[in-house]
Design a protein around this motif. Structure first.
Motif, mmCIF file in Angstrom:
data_model
loop_
_atom_site.group_PDB
_atom_site.id
_atom_site.type_symbol
_atom_site.label_atom_id
_atom_site.label_comp_id
_atom_site.label_asym_id
_atom_site.label_seq_id
_atom_site.Cartn_x
_atom_site.Cartn_y
_atom_site.Cartn_z
ATOM 1 N N VAL A 295 -0.972 -4.876 1.588
ATOM 2 C CA VAL A 295 -0.717 -4.908 0.151
ATOM 3 C C VAL A 295 -1.755 -3.997 -0.519
ATOM 4 O O VAL A 295 -2.834 -3.766 0.041
ATOM 5 C CB VAL A 295 -0.822 -6.382 -0.336
ATOM 6 C CG1 VAL A 295 -0.862 -6.483 -1.852
ATOM 7 C CG2 VAL A 295 0.354 -7.194 0.210
ATOM 8 N N GLN B 216 3.626 -7.914 -8.236
ATOM 9 C CA GLN B 216 2.504 -7.843 -7.299
ATOM 10 C C GLN B 216 2.093 -9.210 -6.765
ATOM 11 O O GLN B 216 1.704 -10.095 -7.522
ATOM 12 C CB GLN B 216 1.309 -7.206 -8.014
ATOM 13 C CG GLN B 216 0.100 -6.987 -7.138
ATOM 14 C CD GLN B 216 0.297 -5.837 -6.164
ATOM 15 O OE1 GLN B 216 0.763 -4.763 -6.532
ATOM 16 N NE2 GLN B 216 -0.039 -6.066 -4.901
ATOM 17 N N SER C 127 -3.934 -8.756 -1.332
ATOM 18 C CA SER C 127 -4.580 -7.641 -2.007
ATOM 19 C C SER C 127 -6.091 -7.798 -1.833
ATOM 20 O O SER C 127 -6.792 -6.856 -1.452
ATOM 21 C CB SER C 127 -4.203 -7.646 -3.485
ATOM 22 O OG SER C 127 -4.939 -6.663 -4.173
ATOM 23 N N THR D 49 -0.753 -11.259 -4.669
ATOM 24 C CA THR D 49 -2.184 -10.939 -4.739
ATOM 25 C C THR D 49 -3.056 -11.413 -3.569
ATOM 26 O O THR D 49 -4.126 -10.867 -3.350
ATOM 27 C CB THR D 49 -2.781 -11.483 -6.059
ATOM 28 O OG1 THR D 49 -2.155 -12.720 -6.398
ATOM 29 C CG2 THR D 49 -2.569 -10.498 -7.185
ATOM 30 N N SER E 253 -4.789 -2.633 -2.566
ATOM 31 C CA SER E 253 -6.105 -3.237 -2.826
ATOM 32 C C SER E 253 -6.293 -3.386 -4.345
ATOM 33 O O SER E 253 -5.613 -2.704 -5.126
ATOM 34 C CB SER E 253 -7.204 -2.343 -2.264
ATOM 35 O OG SER E 253 -7.264 -1.148 -3.028
ATOM 36 N N GLN F 92 -7.793 -7.740 2.648
ATOM 37 C CA GLN F 92 -7.180 -6.477 3.099
ATOM 38 C C GLN F 92 -6.900 -6.447 4.603
ATOM 39 O O GLN F 92 -7.565 -5.741 5.383
ATOM 40 C CB GLN F 92 -8.076 -5.312 2.691
ATOM 41 C CG GLN F 92 -7.733 -4.760 1.317
ATOM 42 C CD GLN F 92 -6.316 -4.185 1.230
ATOM 43 O OE1 GLN F 92 -5.918 -3.352 2.044
ATOM 44 N NE2 GLN F 92 -5.533 -4.632 0.263
ATOM 45 N N CYS G 281 0.827 -1.210 0.000
ATOM 46 C CA CYS G 281 0.000 0.000 0.000
ATOM 47 C C CYS G 281 0.867 1.269 0.000
ATOM 48 O O CYS G 281 0.496 2.293 -0.574
ATOM 49 C CB CYS G 281 -0.878 -0.078 1.237
ATOM 50 S SG CYS G 281 -1.513 1.445 1.818
#
Ligand SMILES: [Zn+2]
Length: 346
Positions: A218, A123, A128, A125, A220, A131, A102
């Motif tokens: 991470v 990335q 992500s 995931t 969103s 959250q 983030c």
């Protein structure tokens, strides 16, 4: 000691103008430097893990150096194509960020955007979509927040008291025990998050506040989607930030990661970065089968046409590096002076 020698040598090379000569040489033009970053602090994360996090102003200084030195910062895919076509511009550099935290959205991206530099984000995931803070990282960070203490507690966490928070290794031992316990008990994401919340309460920390600040979260899907639309290149880093040693599970990590990214970014990611920089030779054919065309490590070095495309070295830039050392690496003399060192990577 070694670091002082290294800095002194870089300084001497700069004074003599050697760095600039190398930077502008034919030798350097046949090489690509891929920079690797992780996090940019929202608060004090760089004090907790200086090899993982840096302050915004340090990143700002690095980008200034790239601009002042007229380095050509290229998108990853373009740079690799140019390299193999023998068409790299002088002083070529690629910027990559691992994990896609983030803080990339909040701290790093605005700086990169102001310089007009392209960037690739490898990335991961799972966190992500879920959250909450990354379990092992938030546990480590919270224990560090209470560093120096010895607490006669632990049973609430399934651990034998006491909790010794006096050294980095004693704190990491606690994290390892928590992770091992979570694995053995087959805890899912919500269970692990509840365990992290219990740890916060044992340490008398406000877990809700950490959540509100989104520390060690991470990006969103919404944030990724917004940055992808703005031109950020999102690539593979494994769904759960791990590389299992059996082919089916390894490939599932890539597939799940790719499917999520495709759905969010509407692109087809084909570049990969080994989580924690860990790789084994058996991974290469598995990556090949998944149509992955490049993979980066955390080994220091410059990329040439002879480098295996699934073993691309990178320069891991951290708070622990000086600006002079950074410039040396950009120029190409860093490799000549790279003393073997171990860097914790994420
Ligand atoms: Zn990573």
């Amino acid at each position: 000691m070694l670091r002082n020698i290294r800095r002194a040598t870089f300084r001497a090379l700069q004074t003599w103008g050697v760095s600039r000569l190398v930077a502008d040489s034919r030798w350097r033009r046949q090489r690509l430097l891929i920079l690797c970053y992780h996090g940019v602090s929202q608060e004090d994360e760089h004090l907790w893990r200086p090899n993982l996090y840096m302050e915004s102003n340090v990143l700002r200084q690095r980008l200034d150096i790239l601009q002042r030195g007229e380095y050509n910062v290229l998108p990853l895919g373009t740079a690799l194509q140019h390299l193999h076509a023998g068409e790299l511009p002088p002083r070529s550099v690629v910027i990559t960020f691992d994990d896609g935290m983030c803080d990339f959205y909040r701290r790093a991206y605005p700086l990169l955007k102001s310089c007009g530099f392209p960037v690739t984000v490898y990335q991961t995931t799972y966190y992500s979509h879920y959250q909450r803070p990354v379990f092992n990282l938030i546990c480590s960070y919270m224990l560090w927040k209470r560093r120096g203490m010895v607490l006669d507690k632990g049973k609430e966490l399934g651990l034998k008291p006491p909790l010794d928070l006096r050294t980095e290794s004693s704190r990491e031992e606690i994290v390892l025990r928590l992770m091992r316990g979570a694995e053995v008990d087959h805890l899912n994401g919500a269970d692990r998050d509840a365990l992290a919340a219990t740890l916060a309460s044992v340490l008398q920390l406000d877990y809700d506040e950490l959540l509100r600040k989104r520390l060690l979260h991470v990006m969103s899907p919404q944030e990724i989607s917004e940055l992808a639309a703005a031109g950020v290149d999102f690539q593979l880093h494994a769904h759960r930030h791990r590389t299992p040693m059996d082919e089916a599970s390894f490939r599932k990590e890539i597939q799940e990661n790719r499917q999520r990214l495709q759905a969010i970014t509407n692109s087809d990611p084909r570049h990969f970065c080994y989580p924690s920089g860990e790789y084994h030779s058996q991974f290469l054919p598995w990556l090949d089968s998944e149509n992955v065309i490049s993979a980066t490590t955390c080994n220091p070095g410059l990329v040439t046409t002879r480098t295996h495309p699934l073993l691309l070295p990178r320069f891991v830039d951290t708070s622990a590096r000086s600006g002079i050392e950074f410039e040396g690496w950009l120029a190409g003399v860093g490799l000549l002076l790279a003393f073997k060192r171990s860097a914790r990577t994420g």
